[in-house]
Enzyme design. Structure first.
Site, short mmCIF file in Angstrom:
data_model
loop_
_atom_site.label_atom_id
_atom_site.label_comp_id
_atom_site.label_asym_id
_atom_site.label_seq_id
_atom_site.Cartn_x
_atom_site.Cartn_y
_atom_site.Cartn_z
N HIS A 133 12.66 33.31 37.60
CA HIS A 133 11.31 32.78 37.75
C HIS A 133 11.30 31.33 37.29
CE1 HIS A 133 7.09 33.05 38.52
NE2 HIS A 133 6.76 32.78 37.27
N LYS A 150 12.99 26.29 41.33
CA LYS A 150 11.78 25.53 41.00
C LYS A 150 12.13 24.17 40.39
CE LYS A 150 8.73 29.53 40.24
NZ LYS A 150 9.72 30.63 40.44
#
Length: 417
Positions: free
Chosen positions: A309, A341
């Site tokens: 994540h 990310k």
């Protein structure tokens, strides 16, 4: 665990580093950042003025003028990614009458998002205050959360089950698990699944800035997203769409399709802790990881790569690291763990779908993308985050972690076939 394999046979993407699957993948392997100053609106007065925007996307190249005007950007991005995924899967649609192709009644769509058509909502509010007559009659139908799924179904002419779920930042991963469920239950033969979001707007950025969630490294956008780094100061907001074609392995073989990977199983849990902060104990994340391994019949030692994540916020990166150590034990230090990310920012509803695509291509190519901007690991961030440079390594088993506001934790286990 079902004995029937469910596989991914097509991939499509529109992201801050590429307007298709392969350009996105090559940019990620190269460690290319797609973070830049915001162009969608004047953000100069805001504490954060950078984002991961999809660049050079022209909806007029996809849609006629009427459809373009009646649809919101998150639907337009979804249509573009879905068309690419369907073409990649070599999926043709036929009918119940036996015409060549997959029966459109047996093809479903699961297209999830997190914040719906926020850009259209803000625009309509401004129009309402200026002159109510200028609010589009298609305003409501363009911004509601199920519309990307419905727009994709309309665009492709599929008439099977069409659903949309909002699980904050876990939405994109859950789409794969819901697609798997629809196939195993016999409700569909093929499901077009993924995530989309486009909410780079003044109100969204003001709210997130006031929350203290966003990086304020405006002077160096490419270095702003720093998962697991000691100098991380918040996440970078992004937009995009990633779509997968999901079907049973048997169905794929029958039509000569090439599978990228198996969607082996997964799990969804709740922290029941806070509306925006993760439980610092990591209990919900740990539970989701363990249940996903168990549901997929996978041992921890069989996972080679975790697409994390990894948001670049202090609490998330620390909590996720602790949870990985807890679940994987000594094997946690043998895993490659990286966060896309760092390059694209947080694509919100599309983030987990992008991570799933990364796993598929990592399995295909034997390459793991890096976590860029990782110069000095943060406190307790002691795993192998593949810092700054992509790595060649065999990936047979992978896991995607996705944790959303409200404490929603979704983990998918993916395997080579």
């Amino acid at each position: 665990m079902s004995s029937q394999q469910v596989v991914v046979t097509g991939l499509g993407a529109l992201t801050p580093v590429g307007n298709d699957r392969e350009s996105t993948w090559q940019a990620l392997l190269a460690g290319t950042s797609g973070i830049a100053p915001i162009t969608r609106f004047d953000a100069s007065a805001l504490p954060t003025s950078i984002a991961g925007e999809v660049k050079g996307f022209d909806p007029a190249a996809l849609l006629d003028r009427k459809r373009e005007r009646r649809s919101a950007r998150f639907s337009q991005l979804a249509i573009g990614a879905a068309r690419e995924a369907v073409a990649d899967a070599r999926l043709t649609l036929g009918g119940e009458d036996g015409s060549e192709g997959v029966d459109a009644e047996r093809v479903g769509v699961v297209l999830n998002n997190a914040v719906a058509g926020m850009d259209g909502i803000e625009q309509a509010v401004d129009q309402m205050h200026a002159d109510p007559r200028t609010v589009s009659p298609y305003f409501v139908s363009s911004v509601i959360p199920n519309m990307p799924a419905c727009e994709v179904a309309i665009d492709l002419g599929v008439r099977g089950p069409v659903t949309a779920s909002a699980l904050a930042c876990a939405s994109g991963v859950y789409a794969l698990l819901e697609a798997r469920r629809l196939i195993l239950s016999g409700e569909a033969d093929v499901v077009i699944a993924g995530g989309t979001d486009s909410a780079i707007t003044p109100v969204m950025f003001t709210g997130l800035s006031n929350m203290g969630a966003l990086s304020r490294r405006n002077d160096d956008p490419a270095a702003a997203s720093r998962p697991f780094d000691a100098d991380r100061d918040g996440f970078v907001f992004g937009e995009g769409a990633v779509v997968c074609v999901v079907e049973s392995a048997e169905h794929a073989r029958a039509r000569g399709a090439r599978p990228y990977m198996e969607v082996a199983g997964g799990a969804l849990t709740s922290d029941a802790f806070h509306v925006s902060a993760p439980d610092p104990s990591g209990a919900g994340a740990v539970s989701a990881m363990r249940k996903a391994l168990r549901a997929s019949g996978t041992e921890a030692r069989d996972i080679d790569y975790i697409c994390a994540h990894g948001t670049s916020t202090r609490i998330n990166d620390l909590t996720e690291t602790r949870a990985i150590r807890d679940v994987y034990g000594a094997h946690a230090y043998d895993l490659a763990v990286s966060s896309p990310k760092s390059m694209v920012g947080h694509l919100i509803g599309a983030a987990g779908a992008l991570s799933a695509m990364v796993c598929a291509l990592a399995i295909r190519d034997g390459m793991v993308p890096p976590t860029i901007n990782l110069d000095t690991p943060g406190e307790e961030c002691d795993l192998d985050y593949v810092p700054n440079t992509a790595r060649r390594t065999e990936v047979r088993g992978a896991a995607v972690n996705a944790f959303g506001f409200g404490g929603q934790n979704c983990v998918a286990v993916l395997r080579a076939v």
